[in-house]
Design an enzyme around this catalytic site. Structure first.
Site, PDB file in Angstrom:
ATOM      1  N   CYS A 166       0.845  -1.195   0.000  1.00  0.00           N
ATOM      2  CA  CYS A 166       0.000   0.000   0.000  1.00  0.00           C
ATOM      3  C   CYS A 166       0.884   1.250   0.000  1.00  0.00           C
ATOM      4  O   CYS A 166       2.042   1.209   0.381  1.00  0.00           O
ATOM      5  CB  CYS A 166      -0.871   0.026   1.240  1.00  0.00           C
ATOM      6  SG  CYS A 166      -1.877  -1.445   1.398  1.00  0.00           S
TER       7      CYS A 166
ATOM      8  N   ARG B 235       4.647   1.056  -6.452  1.00  0.00           N
ATOM      9  CA  ARG B 235       4.551   0.037  -5.403  1.00  0.00           C
ATOM     10  C   ARG B 235       3.476  -1.000  -5.717  1.00  0.00           C
ATOM     11  O   ARG B 235       3.414  -2.050  -5.080  1.00  0.00           O
ATOM     12  CB  ARG B 235       4.219   0.693  -4.056  1.00  0.00           C
ATOM     13  CG  ARG B 235       5.298   1.640  -3.570  1.00  0.00           C
ATOM     14  CD  ARG B 235       4.778   2.517  -2.449  1.00  0.00           C
ATOM     15  NE  ARG B 235       4.521   1.785  -1.247  1.00  0.00           N
ATOM     16  CZ  ARG B 235       5.384   1.626  -0.242  1.00  0.00           C
ATOM     17  NH1 ARG B 235       6.568   2.175  -0.315  1.00  0.00           N
ATOM     18  NH2 ARG B 235       5.065   0.941   0.825  1.00  0.00           N
TER      19      ARG B 235
ATOM     20  N   TRP C 189      -3.321  -2.353  -1.815  1.00  0.00           N
ATOM     21  CA  TRP C 189      -3.085  -3.670  -2.416  1.00  0.00           C
ATOM     22  C   TRP C 189      -3.788  -4.659  -1.492  1.00  0.00           C
ATOM     23  O   TRP C 189      -3.375  -4.872  -0.360  1.00  0.00           O
ATOM     24  CB  TRP C 189      -1.586  -3.939  -2.520  1.00  0.00           C
ATOM     25  CG  TRP C 189      -1.280  -5.271  -3.105  1.00  0.00           C
ATOM     26  CD1 TRP C 189      -2.006  -5.933  -4.052  1.00  0.00           C
ATOM     27  CD2 TRP C 189      -0.188  -6.126  -2.776  1.00  0.00           C
ATOM     28  NE1 TRP C 189      -1.430  -7.135  -4.334  1.00  0.00           N
ATOM     29  CE2 TRP C 189      -0.314  -7.280  -3.570  1.00  0.00           C
ATOM     30  CE3 TRP C 189       0.882  -6.025  -1.908  1.00  0.00           C
ATOM     31  CZ2 TRP C 189       0.587  -8.324  -3.509  1.00  0.00           C
ATOM     32  CZ3 TRP C 189       1.783  -7.062  -1.846  1.00  0.00           C
ATOM     33  CH2 TRP C 189       1.641  -8.200  -2.642  1.00  0.00           C
TER      34      TRP C 189
ATOM     35  N   ASN D 192      -1.336   1.461   6.293  1.00  0.00           N
ATOM     36  CA  ASN D 192      -0.507   0.494   5.591  1.00  0.00           C
ATOM     37  C   ASN D 192      -0.035  -0.488   6.657  1.00  0.00           C
ATOM     38  O   ASN D 192       0.502  -0.065   7.669  1.00  0.00           O
ATOM     39  CB  ASN D 192       0.678   1.243   4.952  1.00  0.00           C
ATOM     40  CG  ASN D 192       1.586   0.330   4.186  1.00  0.00           C
ATOM     41  OD1 ASN D 192       1.311  -0.855   4.040  1.00  0.00           O
ATOM     42  ND2 ASN D 192       2.672   0.877   3.684  1.00  0.00           N
ATOM     43  N   GLY D 193      -0.277  -1.763   6.485  1.00  0.00           N
ATOM     44  CA  GLY D 193       0.127  -2.734   7.502  1.00  0.00           C
ATOM     45  C   GLY D 193      -0.961  -3.755   7.717  1.00  0.00           C
ATOM     46  O   GLY D 193      -1.780  -4.006   6.829  1.00  0.00           O
TER      47      GLY D 193
ATOM     48  N   GLU E 243      15.635 -17.152 -22.938  1.00  0.00           N
ATOM     49  CA  GLU E 243      15.388 -15.895 -22.237  1.00  0.00           C
ATOM     50  C   GLU E 243      16.713 -15.179 -21.938  1.00  0.00           C
ATOM     51  O   GLU E 243      16.820 -13.959 -22.069  1.00  0.00           O
ATOM     52  CB  GLU E 243      14.582 -16.160 -20.956  1.00  0.00           C
ATOM     53  CG  GLU E 243      14.442 -14.996 -20.000  1.00  0.00           C
ATOM     54  CD  GLU E 243      13.751 -13.749 -20.570  1.00  0.00           C
ATOM     55  OE1 GLU E 243      13.182 -13.819 -21.671  1.00  0.00           O
ATOM     56  OE2 GLU E 243      13.823 -12.696 -19.914  1.00  0.00           O
TER      57      GLU E 243
ATOM     58  N   LYS F 220      17.750 -11.437 -23.310  1.00  0.00           N
ATOM     59  CA  LYS F 220      18.207 -10.327 -22.470  1.00  0.00           C
ATOM     60  C   LYS F 220      19.440  -9.686 -23.094  1.00  0.00           C
ATOM     61  O   LYS F 220      19.558  -8.474 -23.162  1.00  0.00           O
ATOM     62  CB  LYS F 220      18.543 -10.791 -21.040  1.00  0.00           C
ATOM     63  CG  LYS F 220      17.373 -11.106 -20.153  1.00  0.00           C
ATOM     64  CD  LYS F 220      16.556  -9.912 -19.732  1.00  0.00           C
ATOM     65  CE  LYS F 220      15.420  -9.621 -20.582  1.00  0.00           C
ATOM     66  NZ  LYS F 220      14.265 -10.246 -20.859  1.00  0.00           N
TER      67      LYS F 220
ATOM     68  N   GLU G  44      18.565  -7.731 -26.244  1.00  0.00           N
ATOM     69  CA  GLU G  44      17.798  -6.516 -25.992  1.00  0.00           C
ATOM     70  C   GLU G  44      18.659  -5.350 -25.519  1.00  0.00           C
ATOM     71  O   GLU G  44      18.465  -4.229 -25.955  1.00  0.00           O
ATOM     72  CB  GLU G  44      16.722  -6.785 -24.913  1.00  0.00           C
ATOM     73  CG  GLU G  44      15.531  -7.562 -25.403  1.00  0.00           C
ATOM     74  CD  GLU G  44      14.556  -7.865 -24.272  1.00  0.00           C
ATOM     75  OE1 GLU G  44      13.375  -7.515 -24.408  1.00  0.00           O
ATOM     76  OE2 GLU G  44      14.965  -8.442 -23.252  1.00  0.00           O
TER      77      GLU G  44
ATOM     78  N   HIS H 190      22.999 -30.295 -34.886  1.00  0.00           N
ATOM     79  CA  HIS H 190      22.221 -30.205 -36.124  1.00  0.00           C
ATOM     80  C   HIS H 190      22.346 -28.832 -36.788  1.00  0.00           C
ATOM     81  O   HIS H 190      21.491 -28.442 -37.569  1.00  0.00           O
ATOM     82  CB  HIS H 190      20.749 -30.520 -35.837  1.00  0.00           C
ATOM     83  CG  HIS H 190      20.537 -31.890 -35.283  1.00  0.00           C
ATOM     84  ND1 HIS H 190      20.851 -33.037 -35.965  1.00  0.00           N
ATOM     85  CD2 HIS H 190      20.087 -32.304 -34.064  1.00  0.00           C
ATOM     86  CE1 HIS H 190      20.580 -34.096 -35.218  1.00  0.00           C
ATOM     87  NE2 HIS H 190      20.123 -33.674 -34.058  1.00  0.00           N
TER      88      HIS H 190
ATOM     89  N   LYS I 211       8.271  -0.829 -23.740  1.00  0.00           N
ATOM     90  CA  LYS I 211       7.892  -1.649 -22.586  1.00  0.00           C
ATOM     91  C   LYS I 211       6.573  -2.363 -22.830  1.00  0.00           C
ATOM     92  O   LYS I 211       6.411  -3.527 -22.505  1.00  0.00           O
ATOM     93  CB  LYS I 211       7.797  -0.753 -21.343  1.00  0.00           C
ATOM     94  CG  LYS I 211       7.463  -1.503 -20.080  1.00  0.00           C
ATOM     95  CD  LYS I 211       8.661  -2.325 -19.639  1.00  0.00           C
ATOM     96  CE  LYS I 211       8.346  -3.306 -18.537  1.00  0.00           C
ATOM     97  NZ  LYS I 211       9.254  -4.466 -18.587  1.00  0.00           N
TER      98      LYS I 211
HETATM   99  C1  G6P Z   1       7.758  -6.129 -24.970  1.00  0.00           C
HETATM  100  C2  G6P Z   1       8.736  -5.959 -23.814  1.00  0.00           C
HETATM  101  C3  G6P Z   1       9.187  -7.326 -23.321  1.00  0.00           C
HETATM  102  C4  G6P Z   1       7.995  -8.175 -22.948  1.00  0.00           C
HETATM  103  C5  G6P Z   1       6.987  -8.287 -24.096  1.00  0.00           C
HETATM  104  C6  G6P Z   1       5.695  -8.900 -23.644  1.00  0.00           C
HETATM  105  O1  G6P Z   1       8.417  -6.629 -26.073  1.00  0.00           O
HETATM  106  O2  G6P Z   1       9.856  -5.203 -24.239  1.00  0.00           O
HETATM  107  O3  G6P Z   1      10.037  -7.172 -22.185  1.00  0.00           O
HETATM  108  O4  G6P Z   1       8.426  -9.446 -22.574  1.00  0.00           O
HETATM  109  O5  G6P Z   1       6.673  -6.988 -24.593  1.00  0.00           O
HETATM  110  O6  G6P Z   1       5.086  -8.021 -22.753  1.00  0.00           O
HETATM  111  P1  G6P Z   1       3.981  -8.398 -21.697  1.00  0.00           P
HETATM  112  O7  G6P Z   1       3.691  -7.100 -20.993  1.00  0.00           O
HETATM  113  O8  G6P Z   1       2.800  -8.907 -22.456  1.00  0.00           O
HETATM  114  O9  G6P Z   1       4.552  -9.421 -20.785  1.00  0.00           O
END
Ligand code: G6P
Length: 596
Positions: A2, A27, A79, A105-106, A469, A473, A476, A492, A591
């Protein structure tokens, strides 16, 4: 988590409190509200406005309202813990006569017994929260005595009709900061909200309480310890880390803990998922699962498929959401479709979801952003509660998604769950934290490998998606070409690329495929390719094939990606930084991809 914001001063309090709640948005929350003294109402009554979901909904609800300068306003982002996220459970809460209003909060651990006592005394309750008890306690006994009756934790901001020029506050166990401006005072859950507004703050200690008013900050006999606050908003939010990405990688243990909290009970061999309760009976009839997602969430989904097939004995297909929407797969009966998305707004995932909804599949979501489109349009789901992820390259969300996938697959009707596995899952957060302690040596390795322009990432079984993954990273944020491959496929094709300038990052965890990965590595070594291995503590054998090794704690096979991915996130981060890139905002990436 919260968030609390409060203001008293000569300016209008309401917009300030709202703006500060916005800064605490990171948060995480599911509903929000404010209480204030209205202007130009003659009669000084407390006004309370609340809204479920995004802060913008609260913003719309308070549009047009004005608060009186020189009186107080308090606000809260909630939350949910006790009671679902709805308006009556959102803070601020009030007493019987709407003369006292507070944000909290708590947790009030003894709230049930207090509720019984207060009910006997004639108090009536409007919500299911533990917090509302405090408003009635203050009504009955006054502020100081009320605090003494609470067992649990609190950060509190309280206003009352008789003293509109004062805000009471108290802290025990939950953070609260007082901001001191010129003739104005603030309260906030953390200094982030105060950055740029005040230069002086008091970080309250447990047990401290007092009031803020135009006459100053008063804390009884305690002399407030005033400290300087020298940070702008962005630095405050980064909490001392140079980048959001690094901060978020370091939150890995905590987000897994948050995902498991209140859901995983190893001693009882039990998993409780509130978000799936409404569909529990339907789950028993499902005999086929489809998972769809994009990017990092998709890789989490591949691990999810393995978990569902391994533990829930549920035939599962995994699809890229961008493919799912156009793929003319046959219509199945008794099918559920699970969508994984950090943002909950990814256009391709949303389109795939609408296709599954139109097919009348039982749609489920694993979503981090509360109230987002995917969360709203799925029939049921489990929130990540990982807090906002700001770095464009997803890190902590991936760990949280894996934690939730473990929970759902082990919770599935007739799943093969056992106490030992659940106990081991509960240990994952602290194991992640022990990997994070190795960041210095991982940074040194990243510097060593930063000069290469191509990388191969390999793994098998549960760690094949982790290898993909890890490679994603690196791509990216360092713009280095990296391929994630199933180790067994090396021979292969990709092995043709290997030479001394083409390093391989290999995840080699104990389990069914350990020996197989070692033989794949021997083949790479024989061709002069440098090898960096992620291996389990105690594995000495790996040193005979790998040039460098990063060790992670041992765990059960299905949980290994939760540990193996952490050094790969750090490795990619440090290489990106070593190459001078803006790791939080990599070129060409967004994002939240809300276009097809
Ligand atoms: C974008 C972000 C990635 C993310 C993907 C899926 O490409 O740059 O970091 O994994 O979208 O996003 P989502 O919000 O659906 O997990």
């Amino acid at each position: 988590m919260c968030g609390i914001a409060a203001y008293i001063g000569k300016k209008e309090g309401l917009p300030i409190v709202f703006a500060n709640l916005k800064k605490l948005e990171y948060r995480g929350y599911d509903s929000a509200g404010v209480a204030f003294f209205n202007f130009p109402d003659d009669e000084l009554g407390i006004n309370v406005i609340k809204a479920v979901g995004k802060l913008d909904s609260l913003g719309k609800a308070i549009d047009g309202h004005r608060s009186l300068p020189a009186t107080s306003a308090i606000g809260h982002t909630r939350w949910a813990t006790h009671g679902v996220p709805n308006e009556s459970n959102a803070h601020p809460h009030i007493d019987c006569h709407k003369e006292i209003s507070l944000v909290h909060n708590g947790i009030v651990e003894n709230y049930k017994e207090l509720k019984v006592q207060l009910t006997k005394l004639g108090h009536r309750f409007r919500s299911q929260t533990d917090t509302e008890i405090i408003a009635h306690l203050i009504e009955e006994y006054g502020f100081d005595q009320a605090l003494k009756k609470i067992v649990g934790a609190y950060a509190l901001a309280v206003i009352n009709k008789d003293e509109p020029n004062k805000i009471y506050f108290a802290r025990l166990g939950s953070p609260l900061v007082v901001g001191i401006g010129r003739g104005e005072y603030y309260l906030a859950s953390d200094a982030t909200a105060l950055a740029g507004l005040v230069k002086r703050v008091v970080y309250l200690k447990d047990g401290q309480k007092g009031t803020i008013s135009l006459n100053g900050l008063k804390m009884g006999r305690v002399r407030p310890r005033i400290e300087r606050l020298d940070m702008d908003l962005e630095n405050a939010q980064k909490e001392g880390y140079p980048h959001f990405m690094l901060k978020e990688i370091f939150e890995g243990g905590e987000v897994v803990r948050a995902a498991l909290r209140g859901r995983l009970f190893p001693k009882k061999n039990l998993i409780k998922l509130g978000g799936l309760e409404s569909v529990e009976a339907k789950l028993a009839r499902i005999n086929r699962l489809e998972i769809a997602a994009c990017g990092t969430s998709y890789y989490a989904g591949i691990i999810g498929k393995m978990l569902f097939e391994d533990f829930a004995n549920l035939p599962t297909e995994i699809r890229l959401a961008s493919e799912y929407r156009y793929y003319s797969s046959p219509l199945h009966k008794n099918t559920s479709a699970l969508f994984i998305s950090q943002s909950g707004e990814t256009a391709d995932t949303l389109a795939a979801l609408s296709k599954a909804n139109s097919r009348k599949y039982l749609t489920l979501g694993i979503v981090n952003a509360v109230g987002s489109s995917i969360a709203r349009e799925t029939v049921a789901g489990v929130y990540n509660h990982a807090g906002p992820e700001i770095g464009v390259a997803s890190t902590k969300a991936f760990l949280s998604q894996l934690a939730v996938l473990n929970l759902i697959s082990l919770h599935w009707p007739n799943s093969r769950k056992n106490k030992r596995l659940l106990e081991e899952l509960a240990l994952v957060p602290s194991k992640i934290e022990s990997v994070l302690k190795k960041s210095k040596s991982i940074k040194a390795l990243a510097r060593k490998y930063a000069r290469y322009n191509n990388f191969l990432y390999i793994g098998r079984g549960y760690n094949y998606p982790a290898a993909m993954e890890g490679a994603l990273k690196l791509k990216e944020i360092s713009y280095i070409h990296a391929e994630g491959y199933a180790a067994g496929e090396m021979k292969h094709g990709p092995i043709a690329l290997i030479d001394k300038n083409f390093p391989t990052v290999a995840i080699v965890m104990p389990g069914r495929v350990y020996e197989k990965v070692i033989s794949n590595l021997e083949e790479i070594k024989a061709r002069g390719g440098p090898i960096l291995a992620i291996a389990a503590q105690g594995d000495r054998n790996i040193k005979t094939v790998a040039d460098d090794v990063i060790y992670v704690p041992k765990t059960m096979e299905s949980l290994t990606p939760l540990l193996s991915i952490v050094p790969l996130q750090l490795f990619a981060y440090y290489i990106g930084v070593a190459r001078g890139h803006d790791v939080d905002k990599p070129r060409n990436l967004a994002k939240s991809v809300t276009v097809e």
